[in-house]
Write a protein that holds these residues in place. Structure first.
Motif, short mmCIF file in Angstrom:
data_model
loop_
_atom_site.label_atom_id
_atom_site.label_comp_id
_atom_site.label_asym_id
_atom_site.label_seq_id
_atom_site.Cartn_x
_atom_site.Cartn_y
_atom_site.Cartn_z
N THR A 27 3.29 6.26 -6.33
CA THR A 27 4.04 6.08 -5.09
C THR A 27 4.07 4.57 -4.83
O THR A 27 3.01 3.94 -4.74
CB THR A 27 3.37 6.79 -3.90
OG1 THR A 27 3.33 8.20 -4.15
CG2 THR A 27 4.12 6.53 -2.61
N LYS A 60 5.51 1.41 -2.46
CA LYS A 60 6.15 0.96 -1.23
C LYS A 60 6.45 -0.53 -1.37
O LYS A 60 5.57 -1.32 -1.72
CB LYS A 60 5.25 1.21 -0.02
CG LYS A 60 5.94 0.87 1.30
CD LYS A 60 5.14 1.34 2.51
CE LYS A 60 5.93 1.10 3.80
NZ LYS A 60 5.18 1.55 4.99
N PHE A 78 1.60 4.46 6.92
CA PHE A 78 1.68 5.19 5.64
C PHE A 78 0.31 5.25 4.97
O PHE A 78 -0.29 4.25 4.66
CB PHE A 78 2.67 4.47 4.74
CG PHE A 78 3.03 5.26 3.52
CD1 PHE A 78 2.39 5.00 2.32
CD2 PHE A 78 4.00 6.24 3.57
CE1 PHE A 78 2.72 5.70 1.19
CE2 PHE A 78 4.33 6.95 2.44
CZ PHE A 78 3.69 6.69 1.25
N TYR A 129 -1.11 4.78 -5.57
CA TYR A 129 -0.30 4.11 -4.56
C TYR A 129 -0.29 2.61 -4.81
O TYR A 129 -1.35 1.98 -4.94
CB TYR A 129 -0.86 4.42 -3.17
CG TYR A 129 -0.12 3.77 -2.03
CD1 TYR A 129 1.17 4.16 -1.71
CD2 TYR A 129 -0.74 2.79 -1.25
CE1 TYR A 129 1.83 3.58 -0.65
CE2 TYR A 129 -0.08 2.21 -0.19
CZ TYR A 129 1.21 2.61 0.11
OH TYR A 129 1.88 2.03 1.17
N GLU A 167 1.42 -0.92 -3.20
CA GLU A 167 2.21 -1.57 -2.16
C GLU A 167 2.50 -3.00 -2.60
O GLU A 167 1.60 -3.75 -2.97
CB GLU A 167 1.45 -1.58 -0.83
CG GLU A 167 2.25 -2.17 0.32
CD GLU A 167 1.56 -1.99 1.67
OE1 GLU A 167 2.11 -2.48 2.67
OE2 GLU A 167 0.48 -1.38 1.70
N SER A 200 6.16 9.94 -5.44
CA SER A 200 5.13 10.66 -4.68
C SER A 200 3.89 10.90 -5.53
O SER A 200 3.18 11.88 -5.35
CB SER A 200 5.68 12.00 -4.16
OG SER A 200 6.15 12.80 -5.25
N GLY A 248 11.17 -1.90 2.77
CA GLY A 248 10.49 -0.73 3.31
C GLY A 248 10.68 0.54 2.50
O GLY A 248 10.23 1.61 2.92
N SER A 249 11.30 0.43 1.34
CA SER A 249 11.54 1.61 0.51
C SER A 249 10.22 2.21 0.01
O SER A 249 9.29 1.49 -0.33
CB SER A 249 12.41 1.26 -0.70
OG SER A 249 13.70 0.87 -0.30
N VAL A 250 10.16 3.52 -0.02
CA VAL A 250 9.04 4.25 -0.61
C VAL A 250 9.59 5.06 -1.77
O VAL A 250 10.48 5.89 -1.60
CB VAL A 250 8.35 5.18 0.40
CG1 VAL A 250 7.21 5.94 -0.27
CG2 VAL A 250 7.82 4.37 1.58
N LYS A 291 -2.62 -3.28 -3.96
CA LYS A 291 -1.67 -4.08 -3.20
C LYS A 291 -1.41 -5.38 -3.93
O LYS A 291 -2.34 -6.03 -4.41
CB LYS A 291 -2.20 -4.37 -1.79
CG LYS A 291 -1.20 -5.12 -0.92
CD LYS A 291 -1.67 -5.23 0.52
CE LYS A 291 -0.61 -5.93 1.37
NZ LYS A 291 -1.03 -6.05 2.79
N HIS A 336 8.02 -4.13 0.24
CA HIS A 336 8.44 -4.97 1.37
C HIS A 336 9.10 -6.22 0.80
O HIS A 336 8.47 -6.95 0.03
CB HIS A 336 7.24 -5.35 2.24
CG HIS A 336 6.48 -4.18 2.79
ND1 HIS A 336 6.89 -3.47 3.88
CD2 HIS A 336 5.32 -3.61 2.37
CE1 HIS A 336 6.02 -2.49 4.12
NE2 HIS A 336 5.05 -2.57 3.22
#
Length: 266
Positions: free
Chosen positions: A202, A204, A2, A231, A233, A227, A222-224, A182, A206
């Protein structure tokens, strides 16, 4: 993977400053080559950063060295030994309210850290055990935060391209994360308040051992979500993670002057 090309480009273009070798919690940066720099290397100490008129620092322990050259301030604890702690281990730093450093690096083995306001292009934090509270933290280009054991709180501000590793304990982060960020969760509850509307992100997620909720709805591993251009994570650890975004700004509709006049005449 991704957005792999975006991540690779980011990592290639944002290498951190040189590392200062030495003790367990040295400042992650070297001030050489910077005009406005704050570098702090401490053992078991209490650190307070407040807003004021001029950049300055004072320590209640003679083993703490303070070197200042204009807007470049380097603080280093020279006391050695595991049990070098006590009520006299307080360091106070005063930073002008409008100061934006080129780079800030703080390393602290343990103790209370309280920061009123801190702004820099780049921020690097290497934190040990204890309570760490930022009323306001702003990193306009990048930030790397390694938290230890205890409590971490960031109450306001913004972080671009944040790399945040949480330790053991409670973490509460309220920040306008932008770019690519992150968050690696540790052990304990994590509250992440993203201070921009959800449409800007966006995300993501875990999952580790525990739950992750986004805007009060549970998400699967694992959901995203979304948009948006920014970003984030999130890697879950052990415990619950709450991720919330700001509400969308309401649309303000203004009546035309002629309509208002007509209504008044009626």
């Amino acid at each position: 993977t991704f957005r792999s090309s975006f991540v690779c480009a980011l990592l290639a273009s944002s290498a951190p400053p040189p590392i200062v070798n030495g003790g367990a919690k040295q400042s992650p940066i070297d001030c050489d080559g910077y005009e406005k720099c704050l570098s702090i290397s401490l053992g078991f100490s209490e650190l307070e950063i407040t807003s004021g008129q001029e950049l300055s620092a004072k320590a209640e322990d003679s083993k703490v060295e303070i070197n200042q050259d204009g807007n470049k301030l380097v603080i280093k604890d020279t006391k050695k030994g595991l049990f070098s702690r006590g009520s006299d281990r307080k360091i106070t730093v005063t930073v002008p309210d409008d100061m934006v450093f080129d780079v800030v690096g703080i390393g602290n083995k343990g103790g209370k850290v309280s920061v009123e306001k801190l702004a820099a292009d780049e921020v690097y934090l290497n934190l040990g055990a204890g309570e760490v509270v930022f009323d306001y933290l702003d990193a306009t280009e990048r930030a790397k935060i390694d938290a230890g054991v205890g409590k971490l709180a960031i109450k306001d501000g913004g972080i671009k391209d944040g790399d945040i590793h949480l330790g053991i304990g409670e973490a509460s982060i309220a920040s306008a994360l932008t770019g690519y960020s992150k968050v690696d969760a540790g052990i304990g509850a994590v509250n992440l308040d993203l201070l921009l509307p959800g449409s800007e992100y966006t995300v993501k997620a875990h999952k580790g051992i525990g739950r992750i909720r986004f805007d009060y709805s549970e998400v699967s591993d694992g959901s995203v979500i979304g948009s948006g251009k920014n970003y984030v994570e999130v890697d879950g650890g052990i415990g619950q993670i709450e991720i919330n975004t700001a509400e969308e700004a309401p649309i303000k509709i203004e009546a035309k002057p002629e309509k208002i006049e007509a209504e008044v005449n009626e």
